[in-house]
Design a protein around this motif. Structure first.
Motif, short mmCIF file in Angstrom:
data_model
loop_
_atom_site.label_atom_id
_atom_site.label_comp_id
_atom_site.label_asym_id
_atom_site.label_seq_id
_atom_site.Cartn_x
_atom_site.Cartn_y
_atom_site.Cartn_z
N HIS A 1 3.69 -17.60 -9.69
CA HIS A 1 2.42 -16.90 -9.50
C HIS A 1 1.42 -17.15 -10.62
O HIS A 1 0.22 -17.12 -10.41
CB HIS A 1 2.67 -15.40 -9.38
N GLY A 2 1.88 -17.39 -11.84
CA GLY A 2 0.97 -17.62 -12.97
C GLY A 2 0.39 -16.37 -13.57
O GLY A 2 -0.51 -16.44 -14.41
N CYS A 3 0.86 -15.19 -13.14
CA CYS A 3 0.36 -13.93 -13.70
C CYS A 3 0.93 -13.73 -15.10
O CYS A 3 2.14 -13.90 -15.32
CB CYS A 3 0.76 -12.75 -12.81
N GLU A 4 0.09 -13.33 -16.04
CA GLU A 4 0.54 -13.15 -17.41
C GLU A 4 1.42 -11.90 -17.54
O GLU A 4 2.41 -11.93 -18.28
CB GLU A 4 -0.67 -13.03 -18.35
N HIS A 5 1.08 -10.81 -16.86
CA HIS A 5 1.84 -9.56 -16.97
C HIS A 5 2.60 -9.22 -15.69
O HIS A 5 3.81 -9.34 -15.64
CB HIS A 5 0.89 -8.41 -17.33
N LEU A 6 1.89 -8.79 -14.66
CA LEU A 6 2.53 -8.27 -13.45
C LEU A 6 2.10 -9.08 -12.23
O LEU A 6 0.96 -9.53 -12.12
CB LEU A 6 2.14 -6.80 -13.23
N CYS A 7 3.04 -9.26 -11.29
CA CYS A 7 2.75 -9.90 -10.00
C CYS A 7 2.98 -8.88 -8.90
O CYS A 7 4.07 -8.28 -8.81
CB CYS A 7 3.65 -11.12 -9.81
N ILE A 8 1.98 -8.64 -8.06
CA ILE A 8 2.06 -7.65 -6.98
C ILE A 8 1.96 -8.41 -5.66
O ILE A 8 0.94 -9.01 -5.33
CB ILE A 8 0.90 -6.63 -7.09
N LYS A 9 3.07 -8.44 -4.92
CA LYS A 9 3.11 -9.23 -3.69
C LYS A 9 2.48 -8.49 -2.52
O LYS A 9 2.51 -7.26 -2.44
CB LYS A 9 4.53 -9.64 -3.36
N SER A 10 1.92 -9.29 -1.61
CA SER A 10 1.38 -8.77 -0.35
C SER A 10 1.75 -9.77 0.74
O SER A 10 2.32 -10.82 0.46
CB SER A 10 -0.14 -8.58 -0.44
N ASP A 11 1.42 -9.49 1.97
CA ASP A 11 1.84 -10.32 3.10
C ASP A 11 1.25 -11.72 2.97
O ASP A 11 0.04 -11.92 3.15
CB ASP A 11 1.40 -9.67 4.41
N GLY A 12 2.11 -12.70 2.64
CA GLY A 12 1.67 -14.08 2.55
C GLY A 12 0.89 -14.40 1.30
O GLY A 12 0.38 -15.50 1.17
#
Length: 623
Positions: free
Chosen positions: A267-278
């Motif tokens: 994802h490349g997120c520095e802190h948190l990744c929040i998933k959603s549909d697709g």
């Protein structure tokens, strides 16, 4: 007579073209839909001139059967041998006449067979947008046709796999003796539809129809039977399924599943990744805000809110603002106010006499009559008095050459804190083992540098340890006026320093006592196996001030401080001239000294006043 490999291939392709022309009405073209097609033609030295001419005609006939155009089929031609040469790229021509002229102008390279190099060029250059290929998002099929007559002279499997992974469909066509293993390593799956080997006339027409059918087949995505869950991508004579962004093709090559970028770590997120549909979004931990790139996080500037109450500086941290003081100040317990730092309290300042805080630092000072040395910490103790110092060093076999060099270095460190001059401190050196030798007498050298050079030049004697003999030499010869000692009437202290590493092989008691009776202040320095009783017998009283010991030669440096304090005479000793305090010259000298002292006190008072004013200003600013 058997036809050559290229002749067979070219006849095969001509038959293919002629078959299509016979089956289709005049003027009809192969309707493949949008297609980027690149031919890689082997022009190595094994290809004879008349065979290459037949290859030209094959290319011309193939192009005449294609639907050429910027929105239809684009064609590029590459020839290769030991190097790669682009005949014309995909975006060069959209008229058959222009392509035919370029093909007729080809000059064979006639060198080796570097097929892997040609595939690398096709993948990185020929199918690039700059060369006329349509971008990947346009989903236009990319087809490469490799025609070769022999075994490659470089590796092809790895680079061909890279090309296929980039979406390039590869056909490998071999003529007669071409290496089947290399053809299969280059071609796309299924291999039975992408690998062709011309070995006899029986297969020519079969190959022609198969190749033409694959190239000009119908669009299988239009009949609705493809079974693709999301996208169907048509290719010549076939199709494959694809998925929308955020989805991945399943193992059945038809269904699509959501890509969980957060779980896969892509994802490349520095802190948190929040998933959603697709898809997914990035978030930040407490105290951080999401950057404009929607991936990185920056600390929230709490100080910018203006409610921190810091006296000096405010620094933002994720948990909130913190106060910081400028250099030279310490933060108070309330976490907001700052107080000038006392650098002399609570740190190892190293000042020998007294530490004085000054602004954002500190400085060392010495008592009256003593000067601060170059290190800015220690005081020169030997400037006020004069000494006649004779060093007696042990040169016996037990010392060993490498340790004797350490002894000489130690002697020079003692010389460094002495005021060596004819009117100040005079230094002499004696070495002993089974015999005694004066290395240089008291009156020979007038500067510290001369003494240190002479010490370094001393040669190691070795043999026994006759310490008693050395003490006798010290008493009878070293402090005589002929050796440079000053007359007793001048009241210059006479100091002897005996350095030894073991028990004496002769009696020391008589001459040790005699030395002290003669008024010589004796110091004893022992190392290693030196005998404590002998050291105390040699040294003057009290022993704690005149005896030093080190367990080995490498740790002698710590003895220097004790010797510096005790060897230097106290203030007022060692005057070289006795005068009546009532003499005119003495009165004038006293008056000058008094005025100088008053001037020094006045200067210190001015500095103290300025310091008090500075403190008052700081207190006023805090209110």
């Amino acid at each position: 007579m058997r036809l050559t490999r290229y002749a067979l291939l070219l006849i095969l392709l001509l038959v293919s073209v002629n078959a299509e022309q016979q089956a289709a009405p005049a003027g009809s073209k192969c309707r493949t839909g949008p297609l980027d097609l690149v031919f890689l033609i082997d022009s190595s030295r094994s290809v004879r001139p008349f065979e290459f001419e037949t290859m030209r005609r094959f290319l011309v006939n193939i192009i005449r059967g294609l639907d050429i155009g910027p929105n239809a089929t684009r064609v590029g031609v590459i020839q290769y041998s030991s190097q790669v040469q682009s005949v014309f790229p995909l975006g060069a021509f959209f008229q058959r006449e222009d392509m035919e002229r370029a093909i007729h102008a080809i000059v064979p390279l006639a060198q080796g067979t570097m097929t892997g190099l040609a595939i690398q060029y096709t993948m990185n250059v020929a199918f690039s947008v700059a060369e006329g290929a349509r971008p990947l998002q346009a989903q236009v099929p990319r087809v490469a046709v490799i025609v070769t007559d022999g075994r490659p002279q470089d590796r092809v499997a790895e680079v061909a796999a890279q090309a296929r992974n980039r979406g390039i469909e590869i056909y490998a066509v071999g003529v007669q003796r071409a290496d089947v293993g290399s053809l299969r390593a280059m071609a796309s799956p299924p291999l039975d539809e992408h690998v062709f080997l011309v070995e006899s006339f029986d297969l020519i027409q079969q190959f022609g129809f198969h190749f033409q059918g694959r190239l000009c087949g119908e669009d299988l995505c239009t009949d609705g039977t493809h079974g693709c869950q999301q996208l169907c991508v048509s290719t010549p004579g076939s199709f494959h399924c694809a998925c929308n962004p955020g989805y991945r093709l399943a193992l059945n090559n038809k269904s699509c599943s959501v890509i969980d970028h957060c779980e896969e770590g892509t994802h490349g997120c520095e802190h948190l990744c929040i998933k959603s549909d697709g898809s997914y979004t990035c978030g930040c931990r407490k105290g951080y805000a999401l950057h404009l790139d929607q991936r990185h996080c920056t600390v929230i500037d709490h100080c910018s809110f203006g409610n921190h109450s810091c006296q000096h500086e405010c620094v933002s941290f994720p948990e909130g603002p913190r106060c910081r003081c400028r250099q030279g100040f310490d933060l108070q317990p309330d976490g907001r106010r700052c107080q000038p730092r006392d650098y002399c309290n609570g740190i190892d300042h190293g000042c020998e006499f007294q530490c004085v805080s000054s602004g954002s630092s500190y400085r060392c000072i010495c008592p009256e009559g003593r000067q601060l040395q170059a290190d800015g910490k220690s005081c020169d103790r030997c400037r006020a008095g004069h000494v006649d110092l004779v060093l007696v060093i042990d040169g016996s076999k037990s010392v060993r050459p490498q340790n004797f060099e350490l002894v000489k270095r130690f002697v020079n460190q003692i010389v460094d804190f002495l005021d060596v001059s004819p009117e100040g401190t005079r230094v002499g050196l004696v070495q002993y083992s089974s015999r005694v030798r004066t290395e240089f007498p008291l009156g020979r050298y007038g500067t510290a540098d001369e003494v240190k050079q002479a010490v370094l030049a001393v040669e190691y004697m070795e043999k026994g340890t006759m310490t008693g003999l050395a003490l006798r030499h010290l008493v009878e010869h070293s402090f005589s006026e002929t050796q440079g000692a000053r007359p007793r009437a001048q009241n210059v202290p006479r100091v002897g320093l005996v350095f030894t590493d073991g028990r004496s092989q002769d009696d020391i008691s008589v001459w040790a006592a005699r030395a002290k009776e003669e008024g010589i202040i004796m110091f004893a320095v022992g190392v290693g196996k030196a005998v404590e009783e002998e050291l105390k017998e040699i040294a003057s009283d009290p022993p704690e001030q005149h005896v030093s010991y080190s367990p080995d030669f490498s740790t002698m440096a710590h003895l220097l401080e004790n010797l510096k304090v005790n060897i230097c005479p106290e203030e007022g000793k060692g005057v070289t001239e006795l005068r009546s305090p009532c003499d005119c010259e003495s009165i004038v000298e006293f008056q000058g000294s008094a005025l100088a002292a008053l001037g020094s006190l006045e200067q210190k008072l001015t500095q103290l006043t300025a310091r008090l004013e500075d403190l008052e200003n700081q207190l006023a600013n805090q209110k």
